[in-house]
Design a protein around this motif. Structure first.
Motif, mmCIF file in Angstrom:
data_model
loop_
_atom_site.group_PDB
_atom_site.id
_atom_site.type_symbol
_atom_site.label_atom_id
_atom_site.label_comp_id
_atom_site.label_asym_id
_atom_site.label_seq_id
_atom_site.Cartn_x
_atom_site.Cartn_y
_atom_site.Cartn_z
ATOM 1 N N ASN A 59 0.802 -1.232 0.000
ATOM 2 C CA ASN A 59 0.000 0.000 0.000
ATOM 3 C C ASN A 59 0.832 1.278 0.000
ATOM 4 O O ASN A 59 0.624 2.166 0.829
ATOM 5 C CB ASN A 59 -0.993 0.001 1.165
ATOM 6 N N PRO A 60 1.747 1.417 -0.947
ATOM 7 C CA PRO A 60 2.515 2.656 -1.037
ATOM 8 C C PRO A 60 1.681 3.801 -1.620
ATOM 9 O O PRO A 60 0.705 3.575 -2.336
ATOM 10 C CB PRO A 60 3.648 2.284 -1.996
ATOM 11 N N ARG A 90 8.125 5.055 4.885
ATOM 12 C CA ARG A 90 9.063 4.280 4.061
ATOM 13 C C ARG A 90 8.905 2.778 4.330
ATOM 14 O O ARG A 90 8.682 2.365 5.460
ATOM 15 C CB ARG A 90 10.502 4.707 4.370
ATOM 16 N N MET A 91 9.049 2.014 3.250
ATOM 17 C CA MET A 91 8.919 0.559 3.336
ATOM 18 C C MET A 91 10.045 -0.088 2.534
ATOM 19 O O MET A 91 10.684 0.559 1.707
ATOM 20 C CB MET A 91 7.558 0.118 2.780
ATOM 21 N N ASP A 97 9.021 7.353 10.880
ATOM 22 C CA ASP A 97 8.281 8.317 10.062
ATOM 23 C C ASP A 97 6.970 8.718 10.731
ATOM 24 O O ASP A 97 6.584 9.890 10.731
ATOM 25 C CB ASP A 97 8.006 7.729 8.678
ATOM 26 N N GLY A 98 6.281 7.747 11.312
ATOM 27 C CA GLY A 98 5.045 8.063 12.026
ATOM 28 C C GLY A 98 5.301 9.000 13.190
ATOM 29 O O GLY A 98 4.555 9.968 13.412
ATOM 30 N N ARG A 149 8.853 -10.265 8.234
ATOM 31 C CA ARG A 149 10.234 -10.707 8.441
ATOM 32 C C ARG A 149 11.202 -9.921 7.560
ATOM 33 O O ARG A 149 12.326 -9.610 7.965
ATOM 34 C CB ARG A 149 10.356 -12.214 8.188
ATOM 35 N N VAL A 150 10.750 -9.581 6.354
ATOM 36 C CA VAL A 150 11.587 -8.755 5.478
ATOM 37 C C VAL A 150 11.765 -7.370 6.090
ATOM 38 O O VAL A 150 12.879 -6.846 6.170
ATOM 39 C CB VAL A 150 10.974 -8.660 4.065
ATOM 40 N N TYR A 151 10.677 -6.764 6.558
ATOM 41 C CA TYR A 151 10.751 -5.437 7.195
ATOM 42 C C TYR A 151 11.620 -5.482 8.441
ATOM 43 O O TYR A 151 12.455 -4.600 8.667
ATOM 44 C CB TYR A 151 9.350 -4.945 7.543
#
Length: 355
Positions: free
Chosen positions: A138-139, A164-165, A177-178, A262-264
Motif C-alpha cells: 500500500n505505497p 518508508r517501506m 516516520d510516524g 520478516r523482510v521489514y
C-alpha cells in the motif's frame, strides 16, 4: 497397638483407586491439549448486509502463499496491488466528500485529508493515520482507503503517513516516520486533541508510536484506535489456529504477511515491543478503541491487547464485527457495517479528545 488387617487393606485399595483416577485424569488432560475439529464448510452469515456478505464470501486472497524474501522481490507485488487499489480511490473520495492533498512533513511523505464538512467539535482536533499492508504493501495513495473512511464518516481532518517501506528502508523506518509526523503535529496542536489510528501493520504502528513516545518522554495523544493490530508477529495467539483458512484476507499465519514482516524486521528480534507491541508496557496509555472481526486471523492479537490495556487500568473498548475477516470494515464504503465501525470510533474520539 496393631491396626486390623482389614483396615490396612481397605486403605491400600483406596490409595490405588485414587492413584489410578489421578493418572486417568492426567492422561485425559494431556489428550485435551489439542482438540481435533472435523473439516466443515462455513457459510456466509445471514446476519450481515449484502455488501459485507459479498466480501465475506469472496475466495481466499490470491497469492496468499507467495512469500518474497527481500524488499526488492516485494516491490513489484506492492506496485501491482497499489495499481488495483488506486482505481477505487476517486470514487471513495467523491462518495465520502473528502479532498486529498499530497505533502511532505519534516521529510516524511504524507497526505492531508479534509472532509467537506468538519464537525464543529472537531475543528481543533487532528487525526494521524498509519496504514496497513504488513509493512511492505500500500505505497502512496494506495494507503488512503482507511483514512478516507475515517475523514468521511467521522468528519475529522486526517494526516495520512506514507511511511518508508522495503526496499527503500527497513525497521524501524515506518515507526520513525510516524513519530516524526506526530512530533510535528504537537508543535501546533495540543496532544490531547490528537488521535492516532490505523489497521493491521498500522494498528501495530499505532501502539508502537505510543510505546516509543513514552520511552522518549513525549506527551501522549488524547486517544488511539488500533484496528486488528499485528501486535504479536511471533504468531502466538489462539485465532492464528482457529481462523486459519477461514480469514480470506490473511489466510494463514505462515502466509504473505508473515513473510513481509520478516523482510521489514530485517533480522531484528520479532518479540521487541516495537515490532510486537503486546509485549510492551501499556501503563499510562491513552484511551483506546480496538476493532476486529469474528473470522479475523488477528482476533486474538486484538483481544490480548485489549486485556493488557484493561489490566493496566486503561480505558479500552473492543468492537468485533460479525463474520468479518482481517480489516473487512474498510473494504467497501457503501457497507453499513463500515459506516457503523468508523462512527463508533468517532464517538470514542469525541468522548476522549480535548476540544
Amino acid at each position: 497397638m496393631k491396626k486390623p488387617a482389614g483396615n490396612s487393606t481397605a486403605a491400600r485399595t483406596k490409595l490405588r483407586t485414587v492413584t489410578l483416577l489421578c493418572a486417568a485424569m492426567a492422561l485425559t488432560t494431556a489428550h485435551a491439549q489439542t482438540l481435533d475439529v472435523p473439516a466443515r464448510s462455513v457459510p456466509v452469515p445471514t446476519t450481515v448486509s449484502p455488501q459485507l456478505a459479498k466480501i465475506i464470501g469472496a475466495p481466499l486472497r490470491s497469492n496468499w502463499n507467495v512469500l518474497p524474501k527481500s524488499g526488492e522481490e516485494w516491490k513489484p507485488v506492492a506496485d501491482a496491488g497499489a495499481a488495483a487499489t488506486l482505481k477505487n480511490i476517486p470514487g471513495m473520495m467523491e462518495r465520502l466528500h473528502v479532498k486529498v492533498e499530497k505533502t511532505t512533513i519534516d521529510g516524511v511523505r504524507a497526505f492531508i485529508l479534509t472532509p467537506d464538512v468538519i464537525a464543529p467539535e472537531n475543528r481543533n482536533r487532528l487525526l494521524i493515520h498509519v496504514h496497513g499492508g504488513c509493512y511492505v504493501l500500500n505505497p502512496g495513495e494506495a494507503a488512503l482507503p482507511e483514512a478516507l473512511f475515517m475523514a468521511g464518516f467521522g468528519h475529522f481532518k486526517v494526516i495520512a503517513v506514507d511511511y518508508r517501506m522495503p526496499p527503500e528502508a527497513y525497521f524501524p523506518a515506518a515507526l520513525d516516520d510516524g513519530l516524526t509526523v506526530y512530533k510535528n503535529a504537537i508543535k501546533t496542536t495540543d496532544p490531547k486533541n490528537i488521535a492516532i489510528f490505523g489497521s493491521s501493520a498500522g494498528g501495530a504502528l499505532t501502539l508502537e508510536m505510543v510505546l516509543k513516545a513514552k520511552q522518549d518522554g513525549l506527551p501522549l495523544p488524547g486517544a488511539i484506535a488500533p484496528g486488528t493490530p499485528m501486535s504479536d508477529v511471533t504468531k502466538v495467539g489462539d485465532t492464528f489456529v482457529t481462523n486459519a483458512m477461514l480469514d480470506n484476507v490473511l489466510v494463514s499465519p505462515d502466509g504473505f504477511c508473515d513473510a513481509a514482516t520478516r523482510v521489514y524486521a530485517n533480522g531484528h528480534d520479532l518479540k521487541d515491543p516495537l515490532l510486537s507491541p503486546v509485549y510492551g508496557d501499556m501503563k499510562g496509555f491513552p484511551p483506546t478503541i480496538l476493532t476486529s472481526g469474528t473470522r479475523d486471523l488477528l482476533l486474538s492479537n486484538t483481544v490480548r491487547v485489549h486485556r493488557k490495556l484493561r489490566q493496566a487500568g486503561v480505558d479500552a473498548a473492543l468492537q468485533v464485527g460479525e463474520g468479518q475477516s482481517h480489516a473487512h470494515y474498510y473494504r467497501d464504503d457503501t457497507a453499513p457495517e463500515s459506516k457503523e465501525t468508523f462512527e463508533e470510533i468517532a464517538r470514542f474520539f469525541d468522548k476522549h479528545l480535548g476540544k
